[in-house]
Scaffold this motif. Structure first.
Motif, PDB file in Angstrom:
ATOM      1  N   THR A   5       0.649  -1.206  -0.026  1.00  0.00           N
ATOM      2  CA  THR A   5       0.091  -0.042   0.176  1.00  0.00           C
ATOM      3  C   THR A   5       0.736   1.314   0.041  1.00  0.00           C
ATOM      4  N   ILE A   6       2.298   1.246   0.086  1.00  0.00           N
ATOM      5  CA  ILE A   6       2.935   2.452   0.295  1.00  0.00           C
ATOM      6  C   ILE A   6       3.972   2.095  -0.648  1.00  0.00           C
ATOM      7  N   GLY A   7       4.076   1.281  -1.704  1.00  0.00           N
ATOM      8  CA  GLY A   7       4.805   1.228  -2.654  1.00  0.00           C
ATOM      9  C   GLY A   7       4.826  -0.240  -3.264  1.00  0.00           C
ATOM     10  N   THR A   8       5.938  -0.899  -3.280  1.00  0.00           N
ATOM     11  CA  THR A   8       6.142  -2.200  -3.896  1.00  0.00           C
ATOM     12  C   THR A   8       7.254  -3.017  -2.875  1.00  0.00           C
ATOM     13  N   ALA A   9       6.288  -4.356  -2.611  1.00  0.00           N
ATOM     14  CA  ALA A   9       6.913  -5.071  -1.287  1.00  0.00           C
ATOM     15  C   ALA A   9       7.404  -6.266  -2.249  1.00  0.00           C
ATOM     16  N   ILE A  10       8.584  -7.056  -1.866  1.00  0.00           N
ATOM     17  CA  ILE A  10       8.892  -8.140  -2.289  1.00  0.00           C
ATOM     18  C   ILE A  10       9.691  -9.128  -1.282  1.00  0.00           C
ATOM     19  N   GLU A  11       9.243 -10.419  -1.427  1.00  0.00           N
ATOM     20  CA  GLU A  11       9.769 -11.324  -0.503  1.00  0.00           C
ATOM     21  C   GLU A  11      11.149 -11.618  -0.733  1.00  0.00           C
ATOM     22  N   VAL A  12      12.012 -11.588   0.143  1.00  0.00           N
ATOM     23  CA  VAL A  12      13.464 -12.201  -0.131  1.00  0.00           C
ATOM     24  C   VAL A  12      13.953 -13.021   1.019  1.00  0.00           C
ATOM     25  N   ARG A  13      14.876 -13.800   0.850  1.00  0.00           N
ATOM     26  CA  ARG A  13      15.588 -14.582   1.942  1.00  0.00           C
ATOM     27  C   ARG A  13      16.135 -13.636   2.868  1.00  0.00           C
ATOM     28  N   GLU A  14      16.048 -14.019   4.197  1.00  0.00           N
ATOM     29  CA  GLU A  14      16.591 -12.991   5.269  1.00  0.00           C
ATOM     30  C   GLU A  14      18.267 -12.917   5.263  1.00  0.00           C
ATOM     31  N   GLU A  15      18.868 -14.027   4.611  1.00  0.00           N
ATOM     32  CA  GLU A  15      20.211 -13.625   4.530  1.00  0.00           C
ATOM     33  C   GLU A  15      20.528 -12.372   3.657  1.00  0.00           C
ATOM     34  N   ASP A  16      19.488 -12.179   2.722  1.00  0.00           N
ATOM     35  CA  ASP A  16      19.797 -11.301   1.656  1.00  0.00           C
ATOM     36  C   ASP A  16      19.781  -9.672   2.151  1.00  0.00           C
ATOM     37  N   MET A  17      18.976  -9.704   3.530  1.00  0.00           N
ATOM     38  CA  MET A  17      18.547  -8.340   3.876  1.00  0.00           C
ATOM     39  C   MET A  17      19.793  -7.478   4.153  1.00  0.00           C
TER      40      MET A  17
ATOM     41  N   CYS B 202      30.134   2.074  -2.186  1.00  0.00           N
ATOM     42  CA  CYS B 202      29.202   2.575  -1.339  1.00  0.00           C
ATOM     43  C   CYS B 202      28.241   1.395  -0.825  1.00  0.00           C
ATOM     44  N   VAL B 203      27.782   0.579  -1.872  1.00  0.00           N
ATOM     45  CA  VAL B 203      26.825  -0.587  -1.374  1.00  0.00           C
ATOM     46  C   VAL B 203      27.571  -1.538  -0.463  1.00  0.00           C
ATOM     47  N   GLU B 204      28.795  -1.737  -0.793  1.00  0.00           N
ATOM     48  CA  GLU B 204      29.739  -2.694   0.359  1.00  0.00           C
ATOM     49  C   GLU B 204      29.675  -1.940   1.616  1.00  0.00           C
ATOM     50  N   SER B 205      30.022  -0.692   1.822  1.00  0.00           N
ATOM     51  CA  SER B 205      30.264  -0.257   2.993  1.00  0.00           C
ATOM     52  C   SER B 205      28.965  -0.097   3.901  1.00  0.00           C
ATOM     53  N   ALA B 206      27.881   0.265   3.232  1.00  0.00           N
ATOM     54  CA  ALA B 206      26.582   0.175   3.882  1.00  0.00           C
ATOM     55  C   ALA B 206      25.929  -1.396   4.435  1.00  0.00           C
ATOM     56  N   ARG B 207      26.238  -2.613   3.513  1.00  0.00           N
ATOM     57  CA  ARG B 207      26.103  -3.800   3.891  1.00  0.00           C
ATOM     58  C   ARG B 207      26.824  -4.051   5.003  1.00  0.00           C
ATOM     59  N   GLU B 208      28.284  -3.833   5.054  1.00  0.00           N
ATOM     60  CA  GLU B 208      29.123  -4.203   5.980  1.00  0.00           C
ATOM     61  C   GLU B 208      28.727  -3.381   7.373  1.00  0.00           C
ATOM     62  N   ARG B 209      28.062  -2.270   7.258  1.00  0.00           N
ATOM     63  CA  ARG B 209      27.469  -1.603   8.371  1.00  0.00           C
ATOM     64  C   ARG B 209      26.425  -2.236   8.980  1.00  0.00           C
ATOM     65  N   SER B 210      25.449  -2.507   8.023  1.00  0.00           N
ATOM     66  CA  SER B 210      24.152  -3.618   8.563  1.00  0.00           C
ATOM     67  C   SER B 210      24.617  -4.541   9.283  1.00  0.00           C
ATOM     68  N   ILE B 211      25.527  -5.363   8.783  1.00  0.00           N
ATOM     69  CA  ILE B 211      26.132  -6.467   9.445  1.00  0.00           C
ATOM     70  C   ILE B 211      26.649  -6.040  10.931  1.00  0.00           C
ATOM     71  N   GLU B 212      27.423  -5.207  10.993  1.00  0.00           N
ATOM     72  CA  GLU B 212      27.947  -4.679  12.289  1.00  0.00           C
ATOM     73  C   GLU B 212      26.993  -4.331  13.423  1.00  0.00           C
ATOM     74  N   LEU B 213      25.791  -3.400  12.840  1.00  0.00           N
ATOM     75  CA  LEU B 213      24.737  -3.313  13.626  1.00  0.00           C
ATOM     76  C   LEU B 213      23.843  -4.343  13.932  1.00  0.00           C
ATOM     77  N   GLY B 214      23.834  -5.294  13.255  1.00  0.00           N
ATOM     78  CA  GLY B 214      22.966  -6.600  13.615  1.00  0.00           C
ATOM     79  C   GLY B 214      23.777  -7.268  14.912  1.00  0.00           C
ATOM     80  N   LYS B 215      25.057  -7.346  14.776  1.00  0.00           N
ATOM     81  CA  LYS B 215      26.026  -7.919  15.756  1.00  0.00           C
ATOM     82  C   LYS B 215      26.040  -6.997  17.109  1.00  0.00           C
ATOM     83  N   LYS B 216      25.895  -5.631  17.291  1.00  0.00           N
ATOM     84  CA  LYS B 216      25.868  -5.048  18.074  1.00  0.00           C
ATOM     85  C   LYS B 216      24.624  -4.910  19.055  1.00  0.00           C
ATOM     86  N   LYS B 217      23.565  -4.878  18.201  1.00  0.00           N
ATOM     87  CA  LYS B 217      22.139  -5.008  18.707  1.00  0.00           C
ATOM     88  C   LYS B 217      22.130  -3.637  19.778  1.00  0.00           C
TER      89      LYS B 217
END
Length: 273
Positions: A156-168, A258-273
């Motif tokens: 309802t607020i755009g386009t939504a697609i199912e992905v594997r969680e490991e791709d998040m 750019c994409v690699e740095s953002a992905r790495e930061r996402s992984i780091e944030l998940g570990k820090k919680k």
């Protein structure tokens, strides 16, 4: 899809506001049935209540009580405390949707301590304009109806697609952070246009429509980006000169980093919680 009579937001930042705006604009749920709370910022809650006429409640337990959907929209370092504070009030009949960058459904499920269905989503701030690109992944206790509900909600607020969680993590780097990259590109194009003598307003209008038009061509033409680029790149022409300049300045390498740095930061944030 589940029936939605009440929705609760834990967290009241920019992402929560963007989703909230999109939901209200889509008319899928009246504002009287949307509740918001956060850790301690009463001024922010009052702002959202006054702006959108949603229900402001500083008591997290009352906020989530009876909610069909509970959206967790806090910073990664706040997620454990936020989820723990409502865990005793949730039942398996409710659906938890997390839009917290980097944090897995397994982490949230373990913090909840019950068989609460959890779906992880990564929308972007374009949801405020009804144009979000949202990736959705189901958690260990989420059933088909929970996934369908999340997909229907974010569609309802755009386009939504199912992905594997490991791709998040990659999704976070691409579509979650992606609008900022586009805005940065627009900033650079506007500055170049103004430096070349074009008026600020004229430059902004032309570039904005150029971005909108290019997006629509990507969506509707059936052609891939390379074909679309080649179709407007005449040999020896102005577009070729511009694209070659981008190549000489390592444009693709910069985007990849750019994409690699953002992905790495996402992984780091998940570990820090």
């Amino acid at each position: 899809m589940m029936m939605i009579e009440k929705m609760a937001f834990i967290g009241a930042g920019s992402m929560a506001e963007s989703i909230l705006t999109g939901i209200l604009n889509s008319d899928i749920l009246p504002k009287e049935r949307i509740y918001i709370t956060n850790k301690s910022d009463k001024e922010r809650l009052a702002f959202l209540e006054n702006t959108y006429a949603v229900q402001n409640n500083e008591d997290k337990n009352e906020t989530v009580d009876g909610a069909d959907i509970v959206v967790i929209a806090v910073k990664p370092h706040d997620v454990e405390a936020a989820v723990s504070s409502i865990s005793d009030c949730l039942t398996p009949d409710q659906l938890v949707i997390s839009v917290v960058a980097g944090v897995s459904t397994d982490t949230i499920s373990k913090t909840l301590g019950n068989d609460i269905p959890v779906v992880r989503a990564m929308p972007n701030t374009s949801s405020a304009a009804g144009q979000s690109a949202t990736a959705v992944a189901r958690g260990p206790f989420a059933k088909d109806q929970h996934l369908e509900t999340a997909l229907a909600l974010f569609n309802t607020i755009g386009t939504a697609i199912e992905v594997r969680e490991e791709d998040m993590h990659t999704v976070t780097a691409i579509s979650g952070s992606g609008p900022a990259y586009v805005y940065y590109l627009v900033e650079a194009m506007e500055k170049a246009a103004v430096d070349a003598g074009l008026g600020q307003e004229t430059a902004q209008d032309l570039i904005t429509q150029t971005i909108v038009g290019a997006g629509e061509m990507l969506k509707t033409s059936g052609l891939d980006p390379a074909e679309l680029r080649e179709n407007i790149t005449s040999p020896g022409g102005t577009t070729q000169a511009g694209v070659e300049a981008l190549g000489k300045h390592n444009f693709q390498e910069a985007i990849a980093r750019c994409v690699e740095s953002a992905r790495e930061r996402s992984i780091e944030l998940g570990k820090k919680k």
